[in-house]
Design a protein around this motif. Structure first.
Motif, PDB file in Angstrom:
ATOM      1  N   TRP A  19      67.093  58.062  28.172  1.00 15.47           N
ATOM      2  CA  TRP A  19      68.454  57.806  28.820  1.00 15.47           C
ATOM      3  C   TRP A  19      68.959  56.619  28.803  1.00 15.47           C
ATOM      4  O   TRP A  19      70.078  56.203  28.531  1.00 15.47           O
ATOM      5  CB  TRP A  19      68.554  58.523  30.286  1.00 15.47           C
ATOM      6  N   ARG A  20      67.995  55.509  28.961  1.00 17.51           N
ATOM      7  CA  ARG A  20      68.146  54.121  29.096  1.00 17.51           C
ATOM      8  C   ARG A  20      68.663  53.689  27.737  1.00 17.51           C
ATOM      9  O   ARG A  20      69.461  52.821  27.531  1.00 17.51           O
ATOM     10  CB  ARG A  20      66.873  53.326  29.534  1.00 17.51           C
ATOM     11  N   LEU A  21      67.719  54.159  26.776  1.00 20.72           N
ATOM     12  CA  LEU A  21      68.078  53.696  25.330  1.00 20.72           C
ATOM     13  C   LEU A  21      69.274  54.317  24.911  1.00 20.72           C
ATOM     14  O   LEU A  21      70.324  53.514  24.347  1.00 20.72           O
ATOM     15  CB  LEU A  21      67.011  54.113  24.326  1.00 20.72           C
ATOM     16  N   ASP A  22      69.820  55.329  25.345  1.00 19.53           N
ATOM     17  CA  ASP A  22      71.098  56.010  24.928  1.00 19.53           C
ATOM     18  C   ASP A  22      72.200  55.105  25.654  1.00 19.53           C
ATOM     19  O   ASP A  22      73.190  54.836  25.047  1.00 19.53           O
ATOM     20  CB  ASP A  22      71.172  57.443  25.574  1.00 19.53           C
ATOM     21  N   LEU A  23      72.162  54.734  26.908  1.00 22.21           N
ATOM     22  CA  LEU A  23      72.872  53.942  27.758  1.00 22.21           C
ATOM     23  C   LEU A  23      72.987  52.680  27.069  1.00 22.21           C
ATOM     24  O   LEU A  23      74.449  52.148  26.450  1.00 22.21           O
ATOM     25  CB  LEU A  23      72.557  53.743  29.100  1.00 22.21           C
ATOM     26  N   ARG A  24      72.154  51.813  26.545  1.00 23.79           N
ATOM     27  CA  ARG A  24      72.283  50.769  26.035  1.00 23.79           C
ATOM     28  C   ARG A  24      72.851  50.937  24.628  1.00 23.79           C
ATOM     29  O   ARG A  24      73.799  49.853  24.262  1.00 23.79           O
ATOM     30  CB  ARG A  24      70.572  50.312  25.403  1.00 23.79           C
ATOM     31  N   ARG A  67      75.849  49.698  41.900  1.00 22.44           N
ATOM     32  CA  ARG A  67      76.499  50.745  41.095  1.00 22.44           C
ATOM     33  C   ARG A  67      77.201  49.892  39.693  1.00 22.44           C
ATOM     34  O   ARG A  67      77.061  50.451  38.762  1.00 22.44           O
ATOM     35  CB  ARG A  67      77.776  51.302  41.790  1.00 22.44           C
ATOM     36  N   HIS A  68      77.767  48.930  39.945  1.00 25.55           N
ATOM     37  CA  HIS A  68      78.531  48.145  38.857  1.00 25.55           C
ATOM     38  C   HIS A  68      77.501  47.280  38.120  1.00 25.55           C
ATOM     39  O   HIS A  68      77.934  46.722  37.040  1.00 25.55           O
ATOM     40  CB  HIS A  68      79.845  47.693  39.321  1.00 25.55           C
ATOM     41  N   THR A  69      76.281  46.727  38.790  1.00 22.34           N
ATOM     42  CA  THR A  69      75.583  45.857  38.087  1.00 22.34           C
ATOM     43  C   THR A  69      74.387  46.493  37.487  1.00 22.34           C
ATOM     44  O   THR A  69      73.888  46.027  36.405  1.00 22.34           O
ATOM     45  CB  THR A  69      75.275  44.644  39.209  1.00 22.34           C
ATOM     46  N   MET A  74      70.067  47.416  33.208  1.00 21.57           N
ATOM     47  CA  MET A  74      69.261  48.334  32.798  1.00 21.57           C
ATOM     48  C   MET A  74      69.145  48.221  31.002  1.00 21.57           C
ATOM     49  O   MET A  74      68.419  48.706  30.412  1.00 21.57           O
ATOM     50  CB  MET A  74      69.483  50.049  32.762  1.00 21.57           C
ATOM     51  N   THR A  75      70.357  47.831  30.465  1.00 24.41           N
ATOM     52  CA  THR A  75      70.567  47.692  29.306  1.00 24.41           C
ATOM     53  C   THR A  75      70.307  46.538  28.608  1.00 24.41           C
ATOM     54  O   THR A  75      70.068  46.162  27.456  1.00 24.41           O
ATOM     55  CB  THR A  75      71.892  48.204  28.825  1.00 24.41           C
ATOM     56  N   GLY A  76      70.188  45.340  29.577  1.00 23.08           N
ATOM     57  CA  GLY A  76      70.089  43.954  28.973  1.00 23.08           C
ATOM     58  C   GLY A  76      71.378  43.330  28.475  1.00 23.08           C
ATOM     59  O   GLY A  76      71.121  42.278  27.750  1.00 23.08           O
ATOM     60  N   HIS A  77      72.249  43.821  28.651  1.00 25.59           N
ATOM     61  CA  HIS A  77      73.333  43.277  28.252  1.00 25.59           C
ATOM     62  C   HIS A  77      73.789  41.990  29.498  1.00 25.59           C
ATOM     63  O   HIS A  77      73.597  42.213  30.636  1.00 25.59           O
ATOM     64  CB  HIS A  77      74.941  44.119  28.610  1.00 25.59           C
ATOM     65  N   PRO A  78      74.141  40.623  29.032  1.00 24.63           N
ATOM     66  CA  PRO A  78      74.367  39.593  29.960  1.00 24.63           C
ATOM     67  C   PRO A  78      75.514  39.892  30.830  1.00 24.63           C
ATOM     68  O   PRO A  78      76.547  40.297  29.992  1.00 24.63           O
ATOM     69  CB  PRO A  78      74.162  38.321  28.926  1.00 24.63           C
ATOM     70  N   ALA A  79      75.404  39.403  31.978  1.00 26.95           N
ATOM     71  CA  ALA A  79      76.622  39.349  32.796  1.00 26.95           C
ATOM     72  C   ALA A  79      76.755  38.113  33.530  1.00 26.95           C
ATOM     73  O   ALA A  79      75.635  37.449  34.076  1.00 26.95           O
ATOM     74  CB  ALA A  79      76.549  40.619  33.723  1.00 26.95           C
ATOM     75  N   LEU A  97      82.118  39.247  34.188  1.00 29.55           N
ATOM     76  CA  LEU A  97      82.232  39.576  32.696  1.00 29.55           C
ATOM     77  C   LEU A  97      80.727  40.066  32.012  1.00 29.55           C
ATOM     78  O   LEU A  97      79.508  39.236  32.433  1.00 29.55           O
ATOM     79  CB  LEU A  97      82.687  38.214  31.997  1.00 29.55           C
ATOM     80  N   VAL A  98      80.888  40.860  31.039  1.00 26.54           N
ATOM     81  CA  VAL A  98      79.776  41.214  30.382  1.00 26.54           C
ATOM     82  C   VAL A  98      79.891  41.140  28.756  1.00 26.54           C
ATOM     83  O   VAL A  98      81.073  41.459  28.544  1.00 26.54           O
ATOM     84  CB  VAL A  98      79.582  42.839  30.660  1.00 26.54           C
ATOM     85  N   ALA A  99      79.016  40.692  28.418  1.00 22.83           N
ATOM     86  CA  ALA A  99      78.968  40.380  26.790  1.00 22.83           C
ATOM     87  C   ALA A  99      77.968  41.277  26.075  1.00 22.83           C
ATOM     88  O   ALA A  99      76.970  41.709  26.596  1.00 22.83           O
ATOM     89  CB  ALA A  99      78.435  38.978  26.493  1.00 22.83           C
ATOM     90  N   ALA A 100      78.071  41.423  24.846  1.00 24.71           N
ATOM     91  CA  ALA A 100      77.011  42.104  24.019  1.00 24.71           C
ATOM     92  C   ALA A 100      75.759  41.415  24.293  1.00 24.71           C
ATOM     93  O   ALA A 100      75.564  40.386  24.469  1.00 24.71           O
ATOM     94  CB  ALA A 100      77.509  41.868  22.603  1.00 24.71           C
ATOM     95  N   ARG A 101      74.748  41.934  23.774  1.00 21.83           N
ATOM     96  CA  ARG A 101      73.414  41.627  23.732  1.00 21.83           C
ATOM     97  C   ARG A 101      73.294  40.273  23.099  1.00 21.83           C
ATOM     98  O   ARG A 101      73.791  40.290  21.917  1.00 21.83           O
ATOM     99  CB  ARG A 101      72.372  42.559  23.417  1.00 21.83           C
ATOM    100  N   LEU A 102      72.619  39.503  23.603  1.00 16.29           N
ATOM    101  CA  LEU A 102      72.557  37.964  23.055  1.00 16.29           C
ATOM    102  C   LEU A 102      73.654  37.355  22.939  1.00 16.29           C
ATOM    103  O   LEU A 102      73.993  36.220  22.371  1.00 16.29           O
ATOM    104  CB  LEU A 102      71.767  38.085  21.583  1.00 16.29           C
ATOM    105  N   GLY A 103      74.820  37.716  23.686  1.00 17.95           N
ATOM    106  CA  GLY A 103      76.201  36.939  23.558  1.00 17.95           C
ATOM    107  C   GLY A 103      76.334  36.185  24.810  1.00 17.95           C
ATOM    108  O   GLY A 103      77.333  36.089  25.258  1.00 17.95           O
ATOM    109  N   GLU A 104      75.285  35.319  25.465  1.00 21.40           N
ATOM    110  CA  GLU A 104      75.433  34.282  26.519  1.00 21.40           C
ATOM    111  C   GLU A 104      76.521  33.619  26.010  1.00 21.40           C
ATOM    112  O   GLU A 104      77.297  32.864  27.165  1.00 21.40           O
ATOM    113  CB  GLU A 104      73.923  33.910  26.866  1.00 21.40           C
ATOM    114  N   ALA A 105      76.455  32.735  24.936  1.00 26.16           N
ATOM    115  CA  ALA A 105      77.258  31.761  24.597  1.00 26.16           C
ATOM    116  C   ALA A 105      78.740  32.197  24.814  1.00 26.16           C
ATOM    117  O   ALA A 105      79.473  31.406  25.378  1.00 26.16           O
ATOM    118  CB  ALA A 105      76.939  31.442  23.254  1.00 26.16           C
ATOM    119  N   THR A 106      79.023  33.229  24.392  1.00 28.99           N
ATOM    120  CA  THR A 106      80.519  33.804  24.470  1.00 28.99           C
ATOM    121  C   THR A 106      80.768  33.909  25.966  1.00 28.99           C
ATOM    122  O   THR A 106      81.965  33.658  26.572  1.00 28.99           O
ATOM    123  CB  THR A 106      80.711  35.290  23.833  1.00 28.99           C
TER     124      THR A 106
END
Length: 127
Positions: A19-24, A67-69, A74-79, A97-106
């Motif tokens: 389920w976690r992989l599907d969410l990611r 709930r919102h964080t 779980m997915t490793g998306h930076p926020a 704000l949430v970015a794509a994985r490895l999108g910390e610079a953005t």
């Protein structure tokens, strides 16, 4: 990775991991069409200190606070959480704000740009 709770069956734990992989994957697909996601931090006004002191007695409230964080944890998306106002009671309200994985610079550039044109990060709640 956190260990499964006592009594969790191997098949149940495997379902959780799938389920976690599907969410990611679903959230990652979203970033194929958007650069950043703007979301609330909490689904309600900030908690008072009196309520915070009782969190250990309110597991349902802890779940609501996450709930919102939690999905991005779980997915490793930076926020990045930023201040964005005050509640009617004068308590600070944040958003994330949430970015794509490895999108910390953005993410950091967007947060810096927001703070460059606003003053929420300089304001304090009334005493």
């Amino acid at each position: 990775m956190q260990r499964p709770r006592e009594g969790t069956q191997g098949t149940e734990y495997q379902k959780i991991l799938l389920w976690r992989l599907d969410l990611r994957g679903r959230i990652s697909a979203l970033f194929g069409t958007v650069d950043l996601l703007l979301a609330p931090v909490h689904p309600f006004a900030p908690l008072t200190l009196a309520t915070i002191r009782t969190l250990g007695e309110q597991p349902e409230l802890i779940a609501k606070l996450q709930r919102h964080t939690c999905p991005f944890d779980m997915t490793g998306h930076p926020a990045l959480t930023l201040p964005g106002g005050f509640s009617a009671g004068g308590l600070p309200i944040g958003f994330q704000l949430v970015a794509a994985r490895l999108g910390e610079a953005t993410l950091i550039r967007a947060g810096a740009a927001f703070q460059a044109v606003t003053s929420w990060h300089r304001r304090r709640p009334p005493a």
